[in-house]
Design a protein around this motif. Structure first.
Motif, PDB file in Angstrom:
ATOM      1  N   ASN A  42       0.765  -1.050  -0.086  1.00  0.00           N
ATOM      2  CA  ASN A  42       0.130   0.110  -0.093  1.00  0.00           C
ATOM      3  C   ASN A  42       0.772   1.428  -0.027  1.00  0.00           C
ATOM      4  O   ASN A  42       0.756   2.259  -0.531  1.00  0.00           O
ATOM      5  CB  ASN A  42      -0.949   0.097   1.220  1.00  0.00           C
ATOM      6  CG  ASN A  42      -1.786  -1.177   1.238  1.00  0.00           C
ATOM      7  OD1 ASN A  42      -2.187  -1.673   0.087  1.00  0.00           O
ATOM      8  ND2 ASN A  42      -2.688  -1.547   2.273  1.00  0.00           N
ATOM      9  N   HIS A  43       2.060   1.332   0.597  1.00  0.00           N
ATOM     10  CA  HIS A  43       2.946   2.346   0.822  1.00  0.00           C
ATOM     11  C   HIS A  43       3.523   2.648  -0.468  1.00  0.00           C
ATOM     12  O   HIS A  43       3.676   3.651  -0.918  1.00  0.00           O
ATOM     13  CB  HIS A  43       3.952   2.211   2.114  1.00  0.00           C
ATOM     14  CG  HIS A  43       3.246   2.314   3.386  1.00  0.00           C
ATOM     15  ND1 HIS A  43       3.824   1.614   4.279  1.00  0.00           N
ATOM     16  CD2 HIS A  43       2.337   3.079   3.665  1.00  0.00           C
ATOM     17  CE1 HIS A  43       3.174   1.685   5.354  1.00  0.00           C
ATOM     18  NE2 HIS A  43       2.195   2.688   5.023  1.00  0.00           N
ATOM     19  N   LEU A  44       4.038   1.450  -1.148  1.00  0.00           N
ATOM     20  CA  LEU A  44       4.537   1.709  -2.558  1.00  0.00           C
ATOM     21  C   LEU A  44       3.556   2.019  -3.579  1.00  0.00           C
ATOM     22  O   LEU A  44       3.907   2.685  -4.607  1.00  0.00           O
ATOM     23  CB  LEU A  44       5.223   0.346  -2.975  1.00  0.00           C
ATOM     24  CG  LEU A  44       6.588  -0.027  -2.060  1.00  0.00           C
ATOM     25  CD1 LEU A  44       7.050  -1.272  -2.395  1.00  0.00           C
ATOM     26  CD2 LEU A  44       7.281   1.211  -2.085  1.00  0.00           C
ATOM     27  N   GLN A  45       2.255   1.680  -3.375  1.00  0.00           N
ATOM     28  CA  GLN A  45       1.275   1.968  -4.239  1.00  0.00           C
ATOM     29  C   GLN A  45       1.057   3.501  -4.301  1.00  0.00           C
ATOM     30  O   GLN A  45       0.842   4.293  -5.275  1.00  0.00           O
ATOM     31  CB  GLN A  45      -0.177   1.535  -3.956  1.00  0.00           C
ATOM     32  CG  GLN A  45       0.042  -0.098  -4.558  1.00  0.00           C
ATOM     33  CD  GLN A  45      -1.528  -0.554  -4.146  1.00  0.00           C
ATOM     34  OE1 GLN A  45      -2.531   0.005  -3.456  1.00  0.00           O
ATOM     35  NE2 GLN A  45      -1.523  -2.092  -4.222  1.00  0.00           N
ATOM     36  N   ALA A  46       1.021   4.125  -3.116  1.00  0.00           N
ATOM     37  CA  ALA A  46       1.076   5.608  -2.933  1.00  0.00           C
ATOM     38  C   ALA A  46       2.174   6.311  -3.411  1.00  0.00           C
ATOM     39  O   ALA A  46       2.033   7.076  -4.038  1.00  0.00           O
ATOM     40  CB  ALA A  46       0.775   6.006  -1.533  1.00  0.00           C
ATOM     41  N   MET A  47       3.339   5.729  -3.201  1.00  0.00           N
ATOM     42  CA  MET A  47       4.493   6.514  -4.027  1.00  0.00           C
ATOM     43  C   MET A  47       4.577   6.366  -5.276  1.00  0.00           C
ATOM     44  O   MET A  47       4.920   7.436  -6.055  1.00  0.00           O
ATOM     45  CB  MET A  47       5.719   5.927  -3.429  1.00  0.00           C
ATOM     46  CG  MET A  47       6.174   6.165  -1.793  1.00  0.00           C
ATOM     47  SD  MET A  47       7.595   5.660  -1.124  1.00  0.00           S
ATOM     48  CE  MET A  47       7.254   3.959  -1.006  1.00  0.00           C
ATOM     49  N   THR A  48       4.034   5.218  -5.868  1.00  0.00           N
ATOM     50  CA  THR A  48       3.881   5.114  -7.404  1.00  0.00           C
ATOM     51  C   THR A  48       2.796   6.047  -7.663  1.00  0.00           C
ATOM     52  O   THR A  48       3.147   6.725  -8.935  1.00  0.00           O
ATOM     53  CB  THR A  48       3.782   3.710  -7.639  1.00  0.00           C
ATOM     54  OG1 THR A  48       4.671   2.732  -7.094  1.00  0.00           O
ATOM     55  CG2 THR A  48       3.393   3.417  -9.289  1.00  0.00           C
ATOM     56  N   ALA A  49       1.826   6.223  -7.151  1.00  0.00           N
ATOM     57  CA  ALA A  49       0.732   7.167  -7.759  1.00  0.00           C
ATOM     58  C   ALA A  49       1.172   8.574  -7.614  1.00  0.00           C
ATOM     59  O   ALA A  49       0.950   9.236  -8.506  1.00  0.00           O
ATOM     60  CB  ALA A  49      -0.573   6.928  -6.676  1.00  0.00           C
ATOM     61  N   ASP A  69      -7.221   2.679   1.836  1.00  0.00           N
ATOM     62  CA  ASP A  69      -5.999   2.839   0.901  1.00  0.00           C
ATOM     63  C   ASP A  69      -6.269   3.029  -0.448  1.00  0.00           C
ATOM     64  O   ASP A  69      -5.440   4.121  -0.893  1.00  0.00           O
ATOM     65  CB  ASP A  69      -5.256   1.586   1.235  1.00  0.00           C
ATOM     66  CG  ASP A  69      -4.455   1.345   2.385  1.00  0.00           C
ATOM     67  OD1 ASP A  69      -4.020   2.251   2.955  1.00  0.00           O
ATOM     68  OD2 ASP A  69      -4.423   0.144   2.706  1.00  0.00           O
ATOM     69  N   MET A  70      -7.254   2.463  -1.085  1.00  0.00           N
ATOM     70  CA  MET A  70      -7.780   2.993  -2.273  1.00  0.00           C
ATOM     71  C   MET A  70      -8.357   4.496  -2.419  1.00  0.00           C
ATOM     72  O   MET A  70      -7.718   5.281  -3.197  1.00  0.00           O
ATOM     73  CB  MET A  70      -8.922   1.920  -3.023  1.00  0.00           C
ATOM     74  CG  MET A  70      -9.251   2.391  -4.429  1.00  0.00           C
ATOM     75  SD  MET A  70     -10.376   1.104  -4.858  1.00  0.00           S
ATOM     76  CE  MET A  70     -11.688   1.896  -3.891  1.00  0.00           C
ATOM     77  N   LEU A  71      -9.016   4.795  -1.675  1.00  0.00           N
ATOM     78  CA  LEU A  71      -9.772   6.058  -1.519  1.00  0.00           C
ATOM     79  C   LEU A  71      -8.875   6.999  -1.076  1.00  0.00           C
ATOM     80  O   LEU A  71      -9.118   8.294  -1.365  1.00  0.00           O
ATOM     81  CB  LEU A  71     -10.788   6.001  -0.617  1.00  0.00           C
ATOM     82  CG  LEU A  71     -12.065   5.213  -0.881  1.00  0.00           C
ATOM     83  CD1 LEU A  71     -13.340   5.049   0.146  1.00  0.00           C
ATOM     84  CD2 LEU A  71     -12.599   5.742  -2.290  1.00  0.00           C
ATOM     85  N   GLU A  72      -7.507   6.698  -0.687  1.00  0.00           N
ATOM     86  CA  GLU A  72      -6.482   7.671  -0.430  1.00  0.00           C
ATOM     87  C   GLU A  72      -5.648   7.900  -1.893  1.00  0.00           C
ATOM     88  O   GLU A  72      -5.178   9.123  -2.085  1.00  0.00           O
ATOM     89  CB  GLU A  72      -5.505   7.331   0.656  1.00  0.00           C
ATOM     90  CG  GLU A  72      -6.169   7.381   1.934  1.00  0.00           C
ATOM     91  CD  GLU A  72      -5.108   6.607   3.162  1.00  0.00           C
ATOM     92  OE1 GLU A  72      -3.999   6.358   2.709  1.00  0.00           O
ATOM     93  OE2 GLU A  72      -5.501   6.695   4.217  1.00  0.00           O
ATOM     94  N   ILE A  73      -5.695   7.072  -2.683  1.00  0.00           N
ATOM     95  CA  ILE A  73      -4.959   7.033  -3.779  1.00  0.00           C
ATOM     96  C   ILE A  73      -5.656   7.727  -4.989  1.00  0.00           C
ATOM     97  O   ILE A  73      -5.190   8.529  -5.738  1.00  0.00           O
ATOM     98  CB  ILE A  73      -4.483   5.648  -4.431  1.00  0.00           C
ATOM     99  CG1 ILE A  73      -3.395   5.099  -3.500  1.00  0.00           C
ATOM    100  CG2 ILE A  73      -3.927   5.569  -5.656  1.00  0.00           C
ATOM    101  CD1 ILE A  73      -2.909   3.646  -3.583  1.00  0.00           C
TER     102      ILE A  73
END
Length: 158
Positions: A42-49, A69-73
């Motif tokens: 999830n943290h790497l998804q946020a950084m990628t996004a 987590d999805m709704l944060e991205i």
């Protein structure tokens, strides 16, 4: 499929059990194209996004369509013009308001089932439809790419 073919990079995201389905989609598409990526954490998804742009897309798996987590991205990538395909069971979920395309997986799941086989098979079916249509759009190139990836792993067979 237009979004998948027109994007420079397609990231397959999901949280929990949905991340496994995102990995399945990635594993399927990389046999025919080299611009698909899977990010599990999830943290790497946020950084990628944070580093995505308007030529990128996310194929997001979320049965509920409402994970934190999805709704944060999604609002972040929406501002950047990233295209989002959401695979969910709920067309009116919070996540669907940020998606360019919502694909519904039709299996019902009770509150105690959490990741039922029927729900997973419904999502796998959508992956298969997207993949086959993706390949059909440029059958010559995808056949060559699939032959190359098959050749790359042939030696790994016993």
């Amino acid at each position: 499929v237009d979004i998948l073919t027109e994007s420079e990079r397609v990231f397959c995201f999901g949280q929990g059990g949905s991340s496994i389905l995102a990995m399945e989609a990635w594993g399927r598409f990389i046999t025919a194209a080299n611009h698909f990526y899977h990010v599990a954490d999830n943290h790497l998804q946020a950084m990628t996004a944070a580093l995505m742009g308007p030529k990128d897309a996310i194929l997001f798996f979320s049965y509920s369509g409402s994970t934190r987590d999805m709704l944060e991205i999604l609002p972040l990538v929406r501002e950047k013009g990233v295209k989002v395909i959401l695979i969910t069971h709920f067309p009116d979920s919070e996540g669907s308001q940020f998606a360019d395309t919502v694909l519904l997986c039709g299996s019902n799941e009770g509150p105690l089932q959490m990741g039922s086989i029927a729900a997973k098979v419904a999502q796998l079916f959508l992956i298969d439809i997207l993949f086959n249509e993706y390949c059909r759009r440029d059958i010559g190139k995808t056949m060559l790419d699939r032959e190359a990836t098959t050749k790359a792993i042939t030696g790994k067979m016993l």
